[in-house]
Structures are given as C-alpha cells and as structure tokens.
Design a protein around this motif. Structure first.
Motif, short mmCIF file in Angstrom:
data_model
loop_
_atom_site.label_atom_id
_atom_site.label_comp_id
_atom_site.label_asym_id
_atom_site.label_seq_id
_atom_site.Cartn_x
_atom_site.Cartn_y
_atom_site.Cartn_z
N UNK A 178 6.94 -0.88 42.56
CA UNK A 178 7.59 -0.70 43.86
C UNK A 178 8.72 0.33 43.77
N UNK A 179 9.42 0.34 42.64
CA UNK A 179 10.50 1.32 42.48
C UNK A 179 9.91 2.73 42.43
N UNK A 180 8.78 2.90 41.75
CA UNK A 180 8.14 4.21 41.68
C UNK A 180 7.75 4.68 43.08
N UNK B 210 16.21 1.37 48.06
CA UNK B 210 15.14 0.39 47.82
C UNK B 210 14.58 0.52 46.40
N UNK B 211 14.50 1.75 45.90
CA UNK B 211 14.04 1.97 44.53
C UNK B 211 14.98 1.37 43.50
N UNK B 212 16.27 1.55 43.71
CA UNK B 212 17.27 0.97 42.80
C UNK B 212 17.17 -0.56 42.83
N UNK B 213 17.05 -1.11 44.02
CA UNK B 213 16.93 -2.57 44.15
C UNK B 213 15.69 -3.07 43.40
N UNK B 214 14.57 -2.38 43.57
CA UNK B 214 13.33 -2.78 42.89
C UNK B 214 13.48 -2.66 41.37
N UNK B 215 14.14 -1.61 40.90
CA UNK B 215 14.37 -1.48 39.45
C UNK B 215 15.20 -2.64 38.93
N UNK C 115 8.08 4.29 34.85
CA UNK C 115 6.79 4.38 34.14
C UNK C 115 6.95 3.95 32.68
N UNK C 116 8.06 4.33 32.07
CA UNK C 116 8.32 3.92 30.70
C UNK C 116 8.41 2.41 30.57
N UNK C 117 9.08 1.77 31.53
CA UNK C 117 9.21 0.31 31.51
C UNK C 117 7.86 -0.36 31.72
N UNK C 118 6.95 0.32 32.41
CA UNK C 118 5.61 -0.24 32.62
C UNK C 118 4.70 0.01 31.41
N UNK C 119 5.20 0.76 30.43
CA UNK C 119 4.40 1.07 29.25
C UNK C 119 3.46 2.24 29.45
N UNK C 120 3.67 3.01 30.49
CA UNK C 120 2.82 4.17 30.78
C UNK C 120 3.55 5.44 30.30
#
Length: 161
Positions: free
Chosen positions: A74-76, A62-67, A120-125
């Motif tokens: 949701x992936x986190x 599910x995490x891979x799908x969300x990514x 988190x990197x993709x979210x800018x965090x």
C-alpha cells in the motif's frame, strides 16, 4: 509505531519564507485586532500550514502511514501516486517552501522514489528496490541516501546467510 527509519533533511533557508508569511498574517491581524495579532497570526499560520500539508501531499502522507504500519504494498501504491502528482505539478514541489510551507530539503518526488525503493526492499524484492534506487540516483544524483542504499544492497548480494 514501527521501526522504519526516517530521514528528515531540513533546509534552513526555508525559514525566511515561513517568517515572511507569518509576519504578513500578524500584520493583517494587527490592523484588525492589535492586542491579539501575534496569537491570531500564529494560529492562522499553523492552521494554514497544517491544512496545506494535510491535503496537497495526501498520497505521500498515506504512504508514510502505510510504511509505519508495515503495509509496504500500500505504501508503494501511494508513493507512486505521490511521485506522479508532483511530476505533473513540478512547480508545487520546486517551490515547496512557499506552496506547502515545507522545510524539507528533499523534494516530494525524491522522497517518493526513495520510499518506494525502501518498501520494495522490505518486501524482499531486491531487483525492484535496486531499480528504484537507480532511478533515484539518475534523477537526483546529489542524494546521499541512495549511494549508501545501493552499496548496502550490493554488499548484501555478496554475503551468504
């Protein structure tokens, strides 16, 4: 489909347990259906391996799908659940060549930490990403991806846009 990079490290030694399971299934079917043993054994092996990898590492999947859909929050959440699942059942992850018929060189716990940091990197965090990369480095010091990721994040901090 997204542009999320995927790293797949394959462990060639895992082929032997896979071949043993496949051979056992073919042998069982040979006793029952000698003429179709190869077909039935191979189909059963595929069915078992796909089912195991679909149901057991559910949160990882599910995490891979969300990514891939760029739903990083949701992936986190799913990778954290995956990390916890495999931390509580470390034997499944440790013997994944047999328990999950997986050929991945990286453990599911290792992949979960890496994917959490990436998300988190993709979210800018950046701080949270670095926190997880450092945790990954601490738990899996042989991971080559983490060194590159930490260097990249440190160089980005020193670069003005």
């Amino acid at each position: 489909m997204s542009n999320v990079p995927t790293i797949r490290k394959f462990d060639w030694i895992s082929i032997f347990p896979h071949l043993m399971v496949l051979s056992f299934l073919i042998l069982v079917y040979y006793v029952i259906f000698p003429n179709q043993a190869l077909l039935f054994g191979s189909f059963t092996y595929l069915l078992i391996s796909r089912s195991i990898r679909y149901f057991i590492p559910k949160y990882h999947r599910l995490g891979i799908k969300a990514m891939n859909e760029e739903e990083y929050e949701y992936s986190i959440l799913n990778f954290e659940k995956s990390y916890q699942f495999f931390s509580n059942r470390s034997w499944i992850d440790k013997y994944r060549y047999l328990t999950l018929l997986s050929s991945s060189k990286m453990s599911y716990r290792e992949m979960a930490l890496n994917n959490i940091a990436f998300s988190y990197g993709r979210l800018g965090e950046g701080k949270k990403a670095m926190e997880y990369y450092l945790k990954l480095k601490e738990e899996f010091p042989e991971n080559g991806v983490v060194d590159y990721s930490i260097r990249m994040m440190n160089s980005a901090k020193n670069t003005e846009l």
